[in-house]
Enzyme design. Sequence first.
Site, PDB file in Angstrom:
ATOM      1  N   GLY A 220       0.955  -1.274  -0.124  1.00 29.28           N
ATOM      2  CA  GLY A 220      -0.088   0.002  -0.024  1.00 29.28           C
ATOM      3  C   GLY A 220       0.960   1.429  -0.066  1.00 29.28           C
ATOM      4  N   GLY A 221       0.505   2.114  -0.621  1.00 30.89           N
ATOM      5  CA  GLY A 221       0.968   3.687  -0.672  1.00 30.89           C
ATOM      6  C   GLY A 221       2.124   3.669  -1.419  1.00 30.89           C
ATOM      7  CB  VAL A 222       4.454   1.497  -3.396  1.00 27.58           C
ATOM      8  CG1 VAL A 222       4.875   1.200  -2.036  1.00 27.58           C
ATOM      9  CG2 VAL A 222       3.652   0.431  -4.125  1.00 27.58           C
TER      10      VAL A 222
ATOM     11  CG  ASP B  31      -7.186  -1.434  -3.249  1.00 32.43           C
ATOM     12  OD1 ASP B  31      -7.850  -1.534  -2.230  1.00 32.43           O
ATOM     13  OD2 ASP B  31      -6.254  -0.813  -3.179  1.00 32.43           O
TER      14      ASP B  31
ATOM     15  CG  ASN C 188       6.061   4.712  -8.647  1.00 31.47           C
ATOM     16  OD1 ASN C 188       6.301   5.304  -9.686  1.00 31.47           O
ATOM     17  ND2 ASN C 188       4.846   3.739  -8.416  1.00 31.47           N
TER      18      ASN C 188
ATOM     19  CB  CYS D   9      16.691  16.255  -0.814  1.00 30.99           C
ATOM     20  SG  CYS D   9      15.357  17.428  -0.633  1.00 30.99           S
TER      21      CYS D   9
ATOM     22  CD  GLU E 254      10.607   4.337   2.253  1.00 29.41           C
ATOM     23  OE1 GLU E 254       9.889   3.628   2.883  1.00 29.41           O
ATOM     24  OE2 GLU E 254      10.360   5.258   2.289  1.00 29.41           O
TER      25      GLU E 254
ATOM     26  CE  LYS F 276      -2.030  -1.689  -4.882  1.00 29.31           C
ATOM     27  NZ  LYS F 276      -3.252  -1.143  -5.416  1.00 29.31           N
TER      28      LYS F 276
END
Length: 341
Positions: free
Chosen positions: A35-37, A63, A272, A286, A245, A39
């Site tokens: 979740g949250g990438v 989803d 992403n 950054c 990550e 998609k």
Amino acid sequence: MSSTAMVSGDDSLEPTLQSLLDQKTLRWVFVGGKGGVGKTTTSCSLAIQLAKVRKSVLLISTDPAHNLSDAFGQKFGKEARLVDGFDNLSAMEIDPNGSIQDLLSTGGDQADDPMAGLGLGGMMQDLAFSIPGVDEAMSFAEVLKQVKSLSYEVIVFDTAPTGHTLRFLQFPTVLEKALAKLSQLSSQFGPMLNSILGARGGLPGGQNLDEILSKMESLRETIGEVNAQFKDADLTTFVCVCIAEFLSLYETERMIQELTSYQIDTHCIVVNQLLFPGKDSSCEQCKARRKMQKKYLNEIEDLYEDFNVVRMPMLVEEVRGKEKLEKFSDMLVNPYVPPEE
């Protein structure tokens, strides 16, 4: 990146999804990840690119969050409808937790529909419920119903977060087992059940057990056919979406292992939210984040040297609406060129 047998006529794998657009036999494309990438953004963008080279494309969200409507700024539901601004791209949103009662309905007006009108009655419904995963799996029949009645050239699935995705891919197998079990029980006890049901006035919709069985068999054949297609690399592929990550990389590796065990092809990864601070940037945060991302990006490239790995930048604005999605989708086939570090 080393060369692989998966690439024809080229010495290296392109960092794009162009190979999917060039694969004219492709019929099913699954897009999944944690979740949250990004998609949904990726699946919408890929569908836009496919619509440029295919006659008709259907984008399906499985989803429960149903982000397709948000992404395109247009309401979608259980029926496929054209995306505004396109004449060959349609979208629909189905609920993977849809109740079995919606699909195993009581015949009547829907008695000629093998998916919506099975009319199983209480006892058969209880039997259906006793098979693990069948409640969720039955919503897969809804997808098959749409796909069978409307001839789309390619279907893109925007799947639920990782765990649900893999369960969804098992649905054809679960349904095949469920229907095979019901067929077996009915063939053993069919005559007895028919006489009992006859004494009670039959099943809802005036159907008898043989009619229900033939509808179930027809559904089972469709599911078997789709299941075989899912395992054919010429027809089906899975695009993994992640961010650079640790947890996302871990989930991606787990997902690829499972896809391999299901014999489902996967050879594309979209990474992403990558930061590319210029060499004159004064943003220390950054630069620190970029350093961490580079570490995991290197791991991705080492682990998946036989994959097309697409690097997508972190964008200032949210990717919503047709224009922004088209812009994002362009970077899936024309690699983003970052500023010099």
